[in-house]
Design an enzyme around this catalytic site. Structure first.
Site, PDB file in Angstrom:
ATOM      1  N   HIS A 162       0.808  -1.219   0.000  1.00 52.57           N
ATOM      2  CA  HIS A 162       0.000   0.000   0.000  1.00 52.57           C
ATOM      3  C   HIS A 162       0.842   1.271   0.000  1.00 52.57           C
ATOM      4  O   HIS A 162       0.316   2.352  -0.273  1.00 52.57           O
ATOM      5  CB  HIS A 162      -0.945   0.002   1.201  1.00 52.57           C
ATOM      6  CG  HIS A 162      -2.000  -1.053   1.113  1.00 52.57           C
ATOM      7  ND1 HIS A 162      -3.291  -0.782   0.736  1.00 52.57           N
ATOM      8  CD2 HIS A 162      -1.949  -2.393   1.337  1.00 52.57           C
ATOM      9  CE1 HIS A 162      -4.000  -1.905   0.735  1.00 52.57           C
ATOM     10  NE2 HIS A 162      -3.208  -2.895   1.093  1.00 52.57           N
ATOM     11  N   ASP A 374       3.404   9.420  -0.930  1.00 57.62           N
ATOM     12  CA  ASP A 374       2.273   8.600  -0.502  1.00 57.62           C
ATOM     13  C   ASP A 374       2.036   7.511  -1.532  1.00 57.62           C
ATOM     14  O   ASP A 374       2.167   7.753  -2.741  1.00 57.62           O
ATOM     15  CB  ASP A 374       1.010   9.448  -0.359  1.00 57.62           C
ATOM     16  CG  ASP A 374       0.190   9.080   0.867  1.00 57.62           C
ATOM     17  OD1 ASP A 374       0.303   7.926   1.321  1.00 57.62           O
ATOM     18  OD2 ASP A 374      -0.556   9.944   1.370  1.00 57.62           O
TER      19      ASP A 374
END
Length: 464
Positions: A162, A374
């Protein structure tokens, strides 16, 4: 489907009657809950506290309410400290987010990381039917696939990361880089967020093992590894668009959104929502907003930044220092620019429930999502899905994975460029309604097409 992650999707609170659990929030939980419910799957992970009979009873009751079962992995306090706070969050987290200066390399933490990954594999063997596909999630469990293979597990094992995957130049700094690459290559499928992450991973494999052959397709690369093919694909995670869209239209959300903006009337609201973490770029965001007020004084009293910081890892000294920095920055900017009836930065340090979150999304004309790095950032997608009036502007970091999908219709910024962020914020504030509407309609359409179910189909359906 058997889902495995570091934490179970629950929050445990201690009461006089014993532990009580409730469903947790967060990107991974948001993405997987609908899928697990649909397929009546199992989720394996650490519950967040020592196991006891009362807790197990609560988890059994959870199954009846939510449609999928929970199975805990019992970890000691020392294991949590060294595996989670140590290797996972002091080594892998900063390294994978391109923040080498925050890294701490400890052989003791690495040893514990290996031990805990073995414990997870043992629990999977005990709990999961031998013929069921296992889907392992994230950087805390990179070694689980190899541990399962050593135990003779034959069913497919898939993995999804992720967070970003670093470039070879960064990854080679890790003393245990080869062990990690070799373990990850025991998965049958390795899912990454973006094409850039996929290229980084393949480059690392080929740098350390030059003999590996690669066959590239549009969405994946096949690596020939020791007599078997490993699929490495990029599959951007998403949200349940329809759920966010429908809930944002509820009367309760509309009332809270109206009340929020009524208290802050006659101005545009810029929204930031982030966990307390040094990768999220909140100090840089505060400085950019300060620069906006310095450079464009006509916006004073016309725009406010509403920054919500969700508490996270508050016992870690580095995070405590970040909290103090944010407190001081917000205080200084407000004292420098504030006027009677106008506060430049409304800084809130707490969690929001779902209704409050959606009300914030609906009330704010500008979403300011500017992480330093991110993997994806689902807040950006949630903001758009909840912008049912199509009058919001998304200002997004070019270093968020979401930028790959949203770059045509969001305003991209470099979060390290304070001057550039201030100028882009000015552009967002001044953007005509017709342009806002056009951009937001396109953003919402893209999220609707590529929702969480598409993400799951890419991985579980194994489609190219």
């Amino acid at each position: 489907m058997i889902t495995v992650s570091n934490r179970l999707p629950i929050v445990v609170s201690q009461t006089e009657q014993g532990p009580k659990i409730r469903a947790a929030a967060g990107g991974l939980v948001t993405a997987l809950t609908p899928v697990l419910r649909k397929h009546q799957g199992m989720w394996i992970g650490w519950p967040g506290c020592p196991e006891d009979p009362t807790l197990q009873k609560q988890m059994d009751e959870f199954t009846g309410k939510h449609g999928y079962s929970l199975q805990g992995v019992d970890l000691t306090e020392a294991q949590v400290d060294q595996f989670y706070y140590g290797f996972s969050n002091e080594t892998l987290w900063p390294l994978f987010h391109d923040l080498l200066g925050h890294c701490h390399f400890s052989a003791e933490h690495w040893k514990c990381y290996q031990e805990v990954n073995e414990l997870f594999a043992e629990q999977i063997i005990k709990s999961a039917p031998a013929d069921k596909m296992v889907w392992v999630h994230d950087y805390q469990l990179l070694l689980v696939g190899a541990a399962l293979k050593r135990r003779g597990f034959k069913a497919p094992i898939k993995f999804f990361l992720h967070i970003p995957f670093p470039s070879p130049d960064l990854f080679r700094r890790l003393p245990w880089r080869r062990q990690i690459i070799e373990a990850m290559m025991e998965y049958d499928l390795i899912g990454l967020q973006t094409l850039h992450d996929r290229k980084n991973f393949v480059a690392c494999v080929r740098e350390f093992y030059m003999e590996v052959e690669a066959e590239t397709r549009r969405r994946y690369t096949l690596l020939l590894w020791r007599g078997r093919k490993v699929k490495v694909g990029h599959y951007p995670i998403s949200i349940d668009f329809d759920e966010f869209d429908q809930q944002a239209r509820s009367e309760e959300v509309a009332e809270k959104a109206w009340f929020l903006h009524e208290n802050l009337e006659d101005r545009q609201l810029v929204l930031g929502i982030d966990r307390l973490d040094y990768t999220k770029g909140v100090p840089e965001r505060f400085l950019a907003f300060e620069r906006l007020l310095e450079k464009y004084p006509e916006l004073r009293s016309k725009v406010s930044l509403l920054q919500v910081v969700v508490p996270s890892r508050t016992l870690v000294p580095e995070y405590q220092q970040l909290k103090n920095q944010l407190d001081q920055l917000a205080g200084r900017i407000n004292s420098s620019f504030g006027e009677p009836g106008w506060v430049p930065i409304h800084y809130v340090f707490r969690s929001l429930n779902r209704v409050e979150l959606l009300a914030h999304y609906r009330a704010c004309e500008i979403g300011l999502i500017t992480p330093l790095r991110d993997g994806m950032n689902l807040v950006a997608k949630e903001y758009c899905a909840a912008s049912i009036d199509n009058n919001g502007v998304l200002v997004l970091s070019e270093f968020a994975g979401a930028a790959d999908q949203m770059k045509k219709h969001a305003l991209l910024v470099n979060p390290y460029d304070v001057e550039g962020m201030a100028d882009t914020l000015y552009e967002a504030v001044k953007m005509p309604l017709i342009e806002r509407t056009r951009r937001m309609k396109m953003l919402r359409s893209g999220i609707r097409r590529n929702d969480v179910y598409q993400w799951v189909e890419w991985i579980l359906g194994d489609r190219g």
